[in-house]
Every structure is written in structure tokens, then in C-alpha cells.
Write a protein that holds these residues in place. Structure first.
Motif, PDB file in Angstrom:
ATOM      1  N   LYS A 210     -49.694  50.939  39.763  1.00 31.75           N
ATOM      2  CA  LYS A 210     -48.779  50.560  40.835  1.00 31.75           C
ATOM      3  C   LYS A 210     -49.124  49.212  41.442  1.00 31.75           C
ATOM      4  CE  LYS A 210     -49.632  54.269  43.154  1.00 31.75           C
ATOM      5  NZ  LYS A 210     -49.658  55.263  44.251  1.00 31.75           N
ATOM      6  N   ARG A 211     -50.434  48.958  41.621  1.00 31.94           N
ATOM      7  CA  ARG A 211     -50.859  47.751  42.332  1.00 31.94           C
ATOM      8  C   ARG A 211     -51.307  46.634  41.396  1.00 31.94           C
ATOM      9  NH1 ARG A 211     -48.784  49.886  46.957  1.00 31.94           N
ATOM     10  NH2 ARG A 211     -49.812  51.851  47.529  1.00 31.94           N
ATOM     11  N   LYS A 212     -51.449  46.976  40.104  1.00 38.49           N
ATOM     12  CA  LYS A 212     -51.923  45.997  39.118  1.00 38.49           C
ATOM     13  C   LYS A 212     -53.288  45.418  39.503  1.00 38.49           C
ATOM     14  CE  LYS A 212     -47.382  44.778  37.290  1.00 38.49           C
ATOM     15  NZ  LYS A 212     -46.833  46.073  37.719  1.00 38.49           N
ATOM     16  N   ILE A 213     -54.163  46.321  39.944  1.00 31.88           N
ATOM     17  CA  ILE A 213     -55.527  45.927  40.253  1.00 31.88           C
ATOM     18  C   ILE A 213     -56.494  46.665  39.330  1.00 31.88           C
ATOM     19  CG2 ILE A 213     -55.090  45.343  42.669  1.00 31.88           C
ATOM     20  CD1 ILE A 213     -56.195  48.074  43.451  1.00 31.88           C
ATOM     21  N   LEU A 257     -55.963  38.644  45.582  1.00 33.34           N
ATOM     22  CA  LEU A 257     -56.153  39.290  46.882  1.00 33.34           C
ATOM     23  C   LEU A 257     -54.862  39.902  47.408  1.00 33.34           C
ATOM     24  CD1 LEU A 257     -58.510  36.654  48.496  1.00 33.34           C
ATOM     25  CD2 LEU A 257     -59.121  38.906  47.603  1.00 33.34           C
ATOM     26  N   ALA A 258     -53.723  39.311  47.074  1.00 36.55           N
ATOM     27  CA  ALA A 258     -52.446  39.869  47.525  1.00 36.55           C
ATOM     28  C   ALA A 258     -52.244  41.278  46.983  1.00 36.55           C
ATOM     29  CB  ALA A 258     -51.296  38.962  47.097  1.00 36.55           C
ATOM     30  N   ARG A 259     -52.757  41.551  45.791  1.00 37.34           N
ATOM     31  CA  ARG A 259     -52.607  42.889  45.205  1.00 37.34           C
ATOM     32  C   ARG A 259     -53.471  43.897  45.966  1.00 37.34           C
ATOM     33  NH1 ARG A 259     -52.639  41.587  38.644  1.00 37.34           N
ATOM     34  NH2 ARG A 259     -51.385  39.673  38.778  1.00 37.34           N
ATOM     35  N   TRP A 260     -54.652  43.473  46.374  1.00 35.61           N
ATOM     36  CA  TRP A 260     -55.507  44.366  47.167  1.00 35.61           C
ATOM     37  C   TRP A 260     -54.929  44.573  48.563  1.00 35.61           C
ATOM     38  CZ3 TRP A 260     -59.564  47.293  45.663  1.00 35.61           C
ATOM     39  CH2 TRP A 260     -60.031  47.079  44.359  1.00 35.61           C
ATOM     40  N   GLN A 261     -54.358  43.548  49.121  1.00 32.99           N
ATOM     41  CA  GLN A 261     -53.717  43.702  50.421  1.00 32.99           C
ATOM     42  C   GLN A 261     -52.548  44.675  50.335  1.00 32.99           C
ATOM     43  OE1 GLN A 261     -52.924  39.571  51.058  1.00 32.99           O
ATOM     44  NE2 GLN A 261     -54.998  39.118  51.797  1.00 32.99           N
ATOM     45  N   MET A 277     -55.749  56.492  42.912  1.00 34.30           N
ATOM     46  CA  MET A 277     -55.529  56.416  41.471  1.00 34.30           C
ATOM     47  C   MET A 277     -54.514  55.308  41.194  1.00 34.30           C
ATOM     48  SD  MET A 277     -57.527  58.819  40.297  1.00 34.30           S
ATOM     49  CE  MET A 277     -57.012  59.207  38.612  1.00 34.30           C
ATOM     50  N   VAL A 278     -54.661  54.627  40.056  1.00 30.20           N
ATOM     51  CA  VAL A 278     -53.779  53.493  39.794  1.00 30.20           C
ATOM     52  C   VAL A 278     -52.386  53.937  39.359  1.00 30.20           C
ATOM     53  CG1 VAL A 278     -55.668  51.931  39.241  1.00 30.20           C
ATOM     54  CG2 VAL A 278     -54.590  53.262  37.410  1.00 30.20           C
ATOM     55  N   SER A 279     -52.255  55.168  38.901  1.00 31.64           N
ATOM     56  CA  SER A 279     -50.946  55.703  38.532  1.00 31.64           C
ATOM     57  C   SER A 279     -50.718  57.008  39.275  1.00 31.64           C
ATOM     58  CB  SER A 279     -50.852  55.935  37.022  1.00 31.64           C
ATOM     59  OG  SER A 279     -51.015  54.720  36.319  1.00 31.64           O
ATOM     60  N   PHE A 298     -61.989  42.740  55.951  1.00 26.08           N
ATOM     61  CA  PHE A 298     -62.220  41.388  55.458  1.00 26.08           C
ATOM     62  C   PHE A 298     -61.055  40.933  54.576  1.00 26.08           C
ATOM     63  CE2 PHE A 298     -64.340  38.719  52.075  1.00 26.08           C
ATOM     64  CZ  PHE A 298     -64.511  37.585  52.857  1.00 26.08           C
ATOM     65  N   THR A 299     -60.611  41.810  53.689  1.00 24.52           N
ATOM     66  CA  THR A 299     -59.526  41.477  52.766  1.00 24.52           C
ATOM     67  C   THR A 299     -58.208  41.254  53.500  1.00 24.52           C
ATOM     68  OG1 THR A 299     -60.619  42.823  51.077  1.00 24.52           O
ATOM     69  CG2 THR A 299     -58.324  42.221  50.674  1.00 24.52           C
ATOM     70  N   MET A 300     -58.001  42.013  54.559  1.00 26.24           N
ATOM     71  CA  MET A 300     -56.763  41.919  55.323  1.00 26.24           C
ATOM     72  C   MET A 300     -56.813  40.840  56.398  1.00 26.24           C
ATOM     73  SD  MET A 300     -54.751  44.159  53.959  1.00 26.24           S
ATOM     74  CE  MET A 300     -53.437  44.337  55.167  1.00 26.24           C
ATOM     75  N   GLY A 301     -57.926  40.145  56.538  1.00 29.05           N
ATOM     76  CA  GLY A 301     -58.060  39.142  57.583  1.00 29.05           C
ATOM     77  C   GLY A 301     -58.165  39.738  58.963  1.00 29.05           C
ATOM     78  N   GLU A 302     -58.718  40.943  59.049  1.00 28.62           N
ATOM     79  CA  GLU A 302     -58.805  41.659  60.319  1.00 28.62           C
ATOM     80  C   GLU A 302     -60.245  41.994  60.686  1.00 28.62           C
ATOM     81  OE1 GLU A 302     -56.323  45.079  59.816  1.00 28.62           O
ATOM     82  OE2 GLU A 302     -54.504  43.896  59.478  1.00 28.62           O
TER      83      GLU A 302
END
Length: 332
Positions: A210-213, A257-261, A277-279, A298-302
Motif C-alpha cells: 500500500k505504501r511502497k515502503i 520520506l513522503a511514503r513513510w509520512q 503489514m504492507v498488504s 522526527f519523520t513527520m517534523g513534529e
């Protein structure tokens, strides 16, 4: 532009300590996880030690300008984990076993962290023998763990057990980009720049889930495609959580990083699942806490000071993630 880019990276390699040795979180980390002999204890894993923990401890000691603790850590690591045959380090030490070093394999993230900490220490404290030790480990990694496969340069998780006839198994959380950048700044070995470019492209090319991570472990096939490795659950979990930290450390605008966000943003901060889970729709039935939450912030800038505060109840890995985020946030 290329010269400017690498000048910035070179200057980052010469950065001064970002925290004082009296920092409360560092003092608590030392008290809870570092023994007097320099062994880092994994309190969440039957009090074993491993090369990753020694590398984390050494890196933190440099960041907090604590040369005495650094030397204790390095001496224990050399005396106990060093593999004379390869120049790398055994990945696991079990004090409860009749033979504490039962598995002679290495873990390349531990090797990278140890070499990186030595590089930082040598530069910060003007200690040539640390720089020489770092260079020697890097040469061993290039010989035993950094390989060409499927048209890409990648780093194996260990010297043995991860290569097969038409595929290999990789752990993207072992791709410690700020360390590789600092190694390149010192050595100018373009194999390291190729390693950075190829492994980041590998993650950008992920077209599954779903997230391609990346999942904790992935399979790279001879044709260049990837998939979740079948030996582990196909989820972004306690290993993969380090990926956005290492990406954002020096490149906060990287498209990965956009995918993790996108993974974190559908949830309120305190209800973000610990893994997904990725699927499908399966995810942890408990929320992130401790170090996982620090990575999310950290990833979200928060990120806030409380995100990286180490409580007296923190286990080794959670506390290590918090310390890692603390360093990444300052660009150490």
C-alpha cells in the motif's frame, strides 16, 4: 553544484559534539545499558550484546563528548567481538551461553556503526589510531559485504547466509546513509557513492504494498525486482523503522520520506500502530511508544524535546532509537 554538495557532507563529517557529557539522557543511557567493562547490554533481549549495540554506544559517546566511555566500549568490542579472519565483528555475544560467541557471522550495520564512530572520534579528538581502525573496518566491509548484484551495488546483512542462486536477502535498515556519506568524504571511494545511489533507487523502485515502503527484510532478484523476504513477516516494523531516520539525517526532502509520512499520517500521534503489514489491513493492535514514536515524530517534523527523553523504564532498543533520533535531528 557537485563540489558544493560534497563540501557540505565533508564539513558535516567534521562536526563538533552536539551535546555535553552531562546530558541527562546520555547519563541515563550509560547507567542503564553500558557496563563498566564497556559491554552494551540489550535489556529487551535476555541481556545479550551485539555489534549494533556497541556501535550505537560508541557513536553516542562521541556525540556527547565522552572519550573515556568511548575507549571502554571500543576496548571491549575489540577484545570480544573482533573477527581476526575478516576484520569485521561477530554480531552476537550471549553471556549466558557456554560459548558466548556461537555464531561467527557479522552484522554489517554493527560494523558500519563501529567504523563510523571511530571515524567521528578520530576527527573530533584528533586521534589518528581511531581513524586508522575505521579505515581498516571499511576496507573489510568493501571486501566481504558490499557486492554487485542485479546491476546494483548493495550491502549484505552479513558475510554468510544471504546470497542464493538467483536472489539475495537485504535489510534496508542496515543502509546507514550518513555513515556512508562520511566514509566517502574521507576516502573519495566512488563505490560508496554508488552504494548510496543504488540502494536509495532500490527503495524508490518498490512498487508493492500500500505504501511502497521497504519491509524489515527484502529479497532482491537477479532481474532487479524486489519483494518482501518470505522468511519474515511482510511488514514495516522494528527494523524498517530506522530507514526514515537514516534517510532524513542528511536529506530531509528525500522522496522516500513522503511514503513513510503517508504510513503515519492517517493516525493521531498516540494511536499510530507499532507496525503495519504492507498488504491488506493487518496492523499492530497496540500503538507506537518510546523510540518508535520518536522516529515517527522526527519523520513527520513534529519532534519535541520530550520525544527523545529516556525514561527510567526504557529498554535498550527504545532508548537507542531515541538517542539516534536526537543525533539525526542535530545533523551529527
Amino acid at each position: 553544484m557537485l563540489f558544493t554538495k560534497w563540501l557540505v557532507i565533508f564539513m558535516a563529517a567534521l562536526v563538533l559534539p552536539v551535546h555535553a557529557a552531562s546530558d541527562t539522557d546520555w547519563l541515563r543511557y550509560k547507567q542503564r545499558f553500558i557496563q563498566a567493562d564497556g559491554r552494551v547490554v540489550d535489556t529487551g533481549n535476555q541481556n545479550i550484546s551485539h555489534s549494533e549495540g556497541q556501535g550505537f554506544g560508541m557513536l553516542f559517546a562521541v556525540a556527547f563528548d565522552d572519550p573515556q566511555t568511548f575507549e571502554q566500549l571500543w576496548k571491549w568490542t575489540q577484545a570480544t567481538l573482533h573477527d581476526e579472519a575478516t576484520g569485521l565483528f561477530y554480531w552476537k555475544y550471549n553471556p549466558n551461553a557456554a560459548t558466548p560467541i556461537e555464531d561467527k557471522n557479522n552484522a554489517s550495520d554493527g560494523d558500519v556503526l563501529i567504523a563510523w564512530a571511530l571515524l567521528k572520534a578520530g576527527q573530533q579528538w584528533d586521534q589518528r589510531h581511531y581513524l586508522q581502525a575505521s579505515d581498516k573496518i571499511l576496507r573489510a566491509l568493501l571486501k566481504h559485504n558490499i557486492v554487485d548484484f542485479a546491476g546494483k551495488k548493495v550491502m549484505l546483512p552479513g558475510s554468510h547466509g544471504f546470497t542464493f542462486a538467483s536472489s539475495m536477502t537485504l535489510n534496508p535498515s542496515y543502509f546507514i546513509y550518513p555513515a556512508w556519506q562520511d566514509f566517502f568524504a574521507r576516502t573519495r571511494l566512488y563505490d560508496l557513492q554508488t552504494l548510496i545511489d543504488d540502494t536509495q533507487q532500490l527503495m524508490l523502485d518498490i512498487d508493492w504494498g500500500k505504501r511502497k515502503i521497504a519491509t524489515d527484510w527484502i529479497t532482491l532478484y537477479a532481474d532487479g525486482t524486489t519483494s518482501p523476504a518470505t522468511q519474515w513477516p511482510a511488514r514495516a516494523s522494528y527494523d524498517a523503522i530506522r530507514v526514515p531516520v537514516y534517510i532524513a539525517w542528511r536529506n530531509p526532502d528525500h522522496p522516500i520520506l513522503a511514503r513513510w509520512q503517508a504510513l503515519f499520517s492517517p493516525y493521531n500521534r498516540l494511536t499510530t500502530p507499532a507496525w503495519e503489514m504492507v498488504s491488506g489491513n493487518q496492523k499492530a493492535d497496540y500503538p507506537m511508544s518510546g523510540g518508535l514514536l520518536a522516529v515517527r515524530d522526527f519523520t513527520m517534523g513534529e519532534l519535541s524535546p520530550s520525544s527523545t527523553h529516556i525514561s527510567r523504564y526504557e529498554d535498550y532498543y527504545s532508548a537507542s532509537l531515541k538517542m539516534l533520533v536526537k543525533l539525526a535531528d542535530t545533523g551529527f
